[in-house]
Design a protein around this motif. Structure first.
Motif, mmCIF file in Angstrom:
data_model
loop_
_atom_site.group_PDB
_atom_site.id
_atom_site.type_symbol
_atom_site.label_atom_id
_atom_site.label_comp_id
_atom_site.label_asym_id
_atom_site.label_seq_id
_atom_site.Cartn_x
_atom_site.Cartn_y
_atom_site.Cartn_z
ATOM 1 N N SER A 198 0.695 -1.196 -0.059
ATOM 2 C CA SER A 198 -0.008 0.107 0.063
ATOM 3 C C SER A 198 0.910 1.206 -0.071
ATOM 4 C CB SER A 198 -0.897 0.057 1.438
ATOM 5 O OG SER A 198 -0.186 -0.054 2.417
ATOM 6 N N ASN A 199 0.475 2.385 -0.374
ATOM 7 C CA ASN A 199 0.915 3.716 -0.682
ATOM 8 C C ASN A 199 0.498 4.475 0.716
ATOM 9 O OD1 ASN A 199 2.179 2.724 -2.898
ATOM 10 N ND2 ASN A 199 0.463 3.304 -4.016
ATOM 11 N N LYS A 200 1.008 4.133 1.831
ATOM 12 C CA LYS A 200 0.537 5.187 2.948
ATOM 13 C C LYS A 200 1.667 5.258 3.809
ATOM 14 C CE LYS A 200 -3.898 2.849 2.395
ATOM 15 N NZ LYS A 200 -4.867 2.296 3.523
ATOM 16 N N LEU A 201 2.933 5.602 3.682
ATOM 17 C CA LEU A 201 3.918 5.502 4.463
ATOM 18 C C LEU A 201 4.828 7.086 4.131
ATOM 19 C CD1 LEU A 201 5.507 1.962 4.197
ATOM 20 C CD2 LEU A 201 3.840 2.897 5.904
ATOM 21 N N TYR A 202 4.426 7.936 4.890
ATOM 22 C CA TYR A 202 5.230 9.193 4.786
ATOM 23 C C TYR A 202 5.692 9.299 3.452
ATOM 24 C CZ TYR A 202 5.353 8.990 10.058
ATOM 25 O OH TYR A 202 5.000 8.775 11.215
ATOM 26 N N THR A 203 7.159 9.646 3.120
ATOM 27 C CA THR A 203 7.480 9.719 1.856
ATOM 28 C C THR A 203 7.942 8.794 1.098
ATOM 29 O OG1 THR A 203 9.828 9.930 2.575
ATOM 30 C CG2 THR A 203 8.730 11.970 2.788
ATOM 31 N N TYR A 204 7.533 7.609 1.581
ATOM 32 C CA TYR A 204 8.144 6.050 1.057
ATOM 33 C C TYR A 204 6.846 5.543 0.338
ATOM 34 C CZ TYR A 204 12.244 6.427 3.989
ATOM 35 O OH TYR A 204 13.234 7.081 4.666
ATOM 36 N N SER A 205 7.014 5.005 -0.520
ATOM 37 C CA SER A 205 5.503 4.499 -1.416
ATOM 38 C C SER A 205 4.987 3.298 -0.800
ATOM 39 C CB SER A 205 5.689 4.149 -2.967
ATOM 40 O OG SER A 205 6.929 3.152 -3.046
ATOM 41 N N ASN A 206 5.777 2.314 -0.195
ATOM 42 C CA ASN A 206 5.293 1.186 0.378
ATOM 43 C C ASN A 206 6.483 0.411 1.490
ATOM 44 O OD1 ASN A 206 6.798 -0.636 -1.624
ATOM 45 N ND2 ASN A 206 5.387 0.455 -2.907
ATOM 46 N N PHE A 207 6.159 -0.393 2.101
ATOM 47 C CA PHE A 207 7.039 -1.181 2.866
ATOM 48 C C PHE A 207 8.104 -1.839 2.100
ATOM 49 C CE2 PHE A 207 4.019 -1.009 6.374
ATOM 50 C CZ PHE A 207 4.816 -0.487 7.369
ATOM 51 N N LEU A 208 7.910 -2.509 0.954
ATOM 52 C CA LEU A 208 8.961 -3.123 -0.031
ATOM 53 C C LEU A 208 10.019 -2.119 -0.468
ATOM 54 C CD1 LEU A 208 6.491 -5.547 -2.145
ATOM 55 C CD2 LEU A 208 7.747 -6.031 -0.102
ATOM 56 N N SER A 256 3.727 -13.145 -6.750
ATOM 57 C CA SER A 256 4.728 -12.891 -7.602
ATOM 58 C C SER A 256 4.677 -11.789 -8.492
ATOM 59 C CB SER A 256 5.281 -14.348 -8.323
ATOM 60 O OG SER A 256 4.333 -14.693 -9.252
ATOM 61 N N MET A 257 3.891 -11.713 -9.144
ATOM 62 C CA MET A 257 3.705 -10.686 -10.194
ATOM 63 C C MET A 257 3.769 -9.149 -9.636
ATOM 64 S SD MET A 257 4.583 -12.317 -13.206
ATOM 65 C CE MET A 257 4.227 -10.694 -14.197
ATOM 66 N N THR A 258 2.861 -9.117 -8.501
ATOM 67 C CA THR A 258 2.608 -8.083 -7.851
ATOM 68 C C THR A 258 3.835 -7.493 -7.426
ATOM 69 O OG1 THR A 258 0.356 -8.606 -7.435
ATOM 70 C CG2 THR A 258 1.502 -6.629 -5.895
ATOM 71 N N ILE A 259 4.836 -8.304 -6.515
ATOM 72 C CA ILE A 259 6.026 -7.863 -5.932
ATOM 73 C C ILE A 259 6.891 -7.472 -7.032
ATOM 74 C CG2 ILE A 259 6.637 -10.257 -5.541
ATOM 75 C CD1 ILE A 259 8.365 -9.207 -3.238
ATOM 76 N N LEU A 260 7.034 -8.274 -8.042
ATOM 77 C CA LEU A 260 8.138 -8.052 -8.724
ATOM 78 C C LEU A 260 7.781 -6.542 -9.789
ATOM 79 C CD1 LEU A 260 8.776 -11.592 -10.160
ATOM 80 C CD2 LEU A 260 10.485 -10.026 -8.916
ATOM 81 N N ARG A 261 6.451 -6.463 -9.980
ATOM 82 C CA ARG A 261 6.248 -5.027 -10.393
ATOM 83 C C ARG A 261 6.546 -3.940 -9.567
ATOM 84 N NH1 ARG A 261 1.324 -6.593 -11.474
ATOM 85 N NH2 ARG A 261 0.127 -5.619 -9.840
ATOM 86 N N VAL A 262 6.109 -4.231 -8.147
ATOM 87 C CA VAL A 262 6.229 -3.057 -7.613
ATOM 88 C C VAL A 262 7.792 -2.573 -7.343
ATOM 89 C CG1 VAL A 262 6.253 -2.499 -4.952
ATOM 90 C CG2 VAL A 262 4.191 -3.401 -5.939
#
Length: 322
Positions: A198-208, A256-262
């Motif tokens: 998800s895109n909800k972390l301060y200036t970072y787009s996501n945890f990954l 798998s496709m989601t994480i590699l895309r992110v």
């Protein structure tokens, strides 16, 4: 902890059967089952107030440790549910903030892990982390736990745990424990996995993205700054857990496709992912500082795991990219 160590008169006057025995005995984990007559909810609330109001760091850490032990003792789902969502999540919010310091944050991460092991609380947490769901009037789980903002604060607290200042053993353990918690979320179904993307972390787009940036920083730290042996070993454990998480997600039939895309969704992001992966695949030229056991961890586990992830990137991006 005696009465003089409590931060307020109200807390100091709290008398719970068996509590004095539990607090005075250093082996809390062994003896917590020796006082079954304690009202554990009241005891938990009292420890929460001690940790919340006392200024001494050692007392706050001890109180949160007792809170964790209480939840460990009440290990069935029904036993945990009697503590109530509001009290438990309020406790996490209070102690996971950056201002608490890494030692207290580490115990807060453990507290959150114990809470999320209860399915009812896990559902409430995942729902609360989605703003749309949290705003639904009919979502009783989210409303009873305090609404979306509370869960957003916890997510930001986890991000702070990953990016905590300092490179000592305490900070490395905090980062590793946070990665383990995120791995638990990711392994618990779609709702948990979506928290990582998800895109909800301060200036970072996501945890990954944040995890990859932390790994890049750790590799640079190891390369440029002489460190104690225990720091090198703990960093190897941190990198190992990161790679286990990424490999599990990258090999998952649904994710798998989601994480590699992110991790490759922009030129900068792809460059970061490729650079970090390649560095992890190479033999670290500082491994001579490590004894044989730590070298085995660094070379046979971390490097091997990195090579597995690199192959998945090759397959996704094409051999000419790496």
């Amino acid at each position: 902890m005696d009465e003089s160590s409590h931060g307020s008169g109200a807390v100091a006057s709290t008398r719970l059967p068996g509590a004095e025995l539990l607090c005075k005995n250093r082996n809390l984990k062994k003896n917590i089952n020796l006082v079954p007559q304690v009202n554990w909810v009241s005891f938990f609330e009292a420890m929460h107030q001690v940790a919340k109001t006392h200024s001494a760091k050692c007392v706050r850490i001890e109180a949160i440790s007792v809170m964790n032990l209480i939840l460990m003792r009440n290990n069935t789902y029904l036993e945990k549910e009697k503590f109530g969502q509001a009290l438990l999540f309020d406790s996490v919010v209070e102690f996971i903030r950056k201002e608490s310091g890494s030692a207290i944050q580490k115990h807060a991460v453990r507290l959150l892990f114990l809470i999320l092991n209860c399915p009812t609380f896990f559902v409430a947490f995942c729902s609360g982390c989605k703003e749309a769901e949290a705003n639904e009037v009919g979502n009783e789980n989210v409303r009873s736990a305090g609404g979306f903002q509370k869960f957003q604060t916890i997510l930001h607290g986890l991000a702070d745990c990953l990016t905590c200042s300092g490179n000592g053993i305490e900070e490395l353990k905090l980062r590793k424990n946070t990665v383990l918690l995120l791995a638990f979320l990711a392994s618990s179904g779609k709702a948990g996995f979506e928290i990582l993307t998800s895109n909800k972390l301060y200036t970072y787009s996501n945890f990954l993205t944040l995890i990859l940036q932390v790994v890049a920083s750790e590799l640079e730290q190891e390369k440029t700054v002489p460190e104690p042996m225990e720091n090198l070993e703990e960093r190897a454990l941190l990198l190992r857990e990161v790679l286990i998480l990424f490999n599990r997600l990258a090999s998952h039939s649904l994710y798998s496709m989601t994480i590699l895309r992110v991790v490759t969704n922009s030129r900068d992001m792809a460059t970061l992912t490729i650079d970090v992966t390649n560095k992890l695949c190479r033999k670290n030229n500082r491994n001579g500082q490590l004894d044989s056991k730590k070298r085995k961890m660094r070379e046979s586990e971390v490097v091997d795991l990195a090579q597995v992830f690199r192959k998945r990137l090759l397959s996704y991006l094409g051999n000419s990219i790496l």
